[in-house]
Motif scaffolding. Structure first.
Motif, mmCIF file in Angstrom:
data_model
loop_
_atom_site.group_PDB
_atom_site.id
_atom_site.type_symbol
_atom_site.label_atom_id
_atom_site.label_comp_id
_atom_site.label_asym_id
_atom_site.label_seq_id
_atom_site.Cartn_x
_atom_site.Cartn_y
_atom_site.Cartn_z
ATOM 1 N N VAL A 47 0.912 -1.284 0.083
ATOM 2 C CA VAL A 47 0.011 -0.224 0.130
ATOM 3 C C VAL A 47 0.895 1.190 -0.142
ATOM 4 O O VAL A 47 0.561 2.286 -0.804
ATOM 5 N N VAL A 48 1.914 1.279 0.953
ATOM 6 C CA VAL A 48 2.589 2.643 1.051
ATOM 7 C C VAL A 48 3.498 2.767 -0.630
ATOM 8 O O VAL A 48 3.465 3.702 -1.118
ATOM 9 N N LYS A 49 3.898 1.592 -0.906
ATOM 10 C CA LYS A 49 4.751 1.579 -2.050
ATOM 11 C C LYS A 49 3.755 1.944 -3.259
ATOM 12 O O LYS A 49 4.139 3.059 -4.317
ATOM 13 N N ALA A 50 2.549 1.505 -3.402
ATOM 14 C CA ALA A 50 1.539 1.999 -4.448
ATOM 15 C C ALA A 50 1.327 3.600 -4.149
ATOM 16 O O ALA A 50 1.018 4.074 -5.224
ATOM 17 N N LEU A 51 0.903 4.075 -3.055
ATOM 18 C CA LEU A 51 0.713 5.207 -2.804
ATOM 19 C C LEU A 51 1.906 6.146 -3.162
ATOM 20 O O LEU A 51 1.626 7.295 -4.004
#
Length: 232
Positions: A47-51
């Motif tokens: 999630v952090v990487k995609a955001l």
């Protein structure tokens, strides 16, 4: 990383972009992870990487507040909303809020009614209860009939005579108890040991009327119902 988790991580940017556009409100990475983890099986790292990837591509906006980053959809992609539209939306919100409150109140009333009905007896249970009460009443009626039909009833005169005799015996019992108490006190004045030892070593009692006995320990009392005579 499992195959399913890897596939979810691959499609994470599209999932997050769609979610932020639909919600159109700011979220932290932790909020997004908590909201979508169960439905899509996304890991927090994914999630952090995609955001961050979406923010770098300019598809979403990123704001930093202290040590926390907030992500939200790019507002330029949405049509401009006029004041009239905002007022209309506000009116809808007020109307929907009132509807929600009305439904919640109605639900509370129905829950209370359901609770009352659930705790009440069912028709078969009530019929069984009625049968048991009728059977109990029949038993009491039969007992009352037998009592009325008996010929050995105690007359009021006989009852009063019993009370008078009992009062007489209790009076004599209290008199003898007082005498025994005075006698023991007189003995104990010159007794070298304790009062308890005197009672144990003496092992004596003072006989009174039939059924009445005064123990030296003074623990005996008038027969059952003595309080009635004391109240007189």
């Amino acid at each position: 990383m499992s195959k399913g988790r890897a596939e979810a991580a691959t499609g994470a940017p599209g999932i997050l972009l769609k979610y932020l556009r639909e919600q159109n409100r700011p979220y932290s990475a932790q909020d997004v992870f908590g909201n979508l983890q169960r439905e899509h099986g996304l890991g927090k790292a994914a999630v952090v990487k995609a955001l961050e990837q979406l923010a770098q591509q300019g598809k979403i906006k990123e704001k930093t507040y202290g040590k926390q980053k907030i992500y939200f959809a790019d507002q330029d992609q949405f049509d401009m909303v006029s004041d009239a539209d905002l007022q209309s939306l506000d009116a809808k919100i007020v109307a929907l809020t009132a509807t929600v409150q009305s439904l919640q109140q109605s639900c509370r009333h129905m829950e209370a009614e359901l609770k009352e009905l659930t705790s009440a007896l069912t028709t078969p249970e009530m019929q069984k209860e009625i049968q048991e009460l009728q059977k109990e009443c029949a038993g009491y009626t039969e007992r009352l009939k037998n009592v009325k039909a008996a010929t050995n009833h105690v007359t009021p005169e006989e009852k009063e005579q019993v009370y008078r005799e009992r009062q007489k015996y209790c009076k004599e019992w209290r008199k003898r108890k007082r005498m025994a108490s005075e006698l023991c006190d007189a003995i104990l004045e010159g007794y070298p040991k304790s009062k308890k030892q005197f009672f144990v070593s003496g092992s004596c009692s003072f006989a009174c009327s039939p059924g009445l006995c005064v123990q030296v320990s003074f623990t005996s009392h008038c027969p059952t119902g003595g309080s009635r005579d004391r109240d007189r």
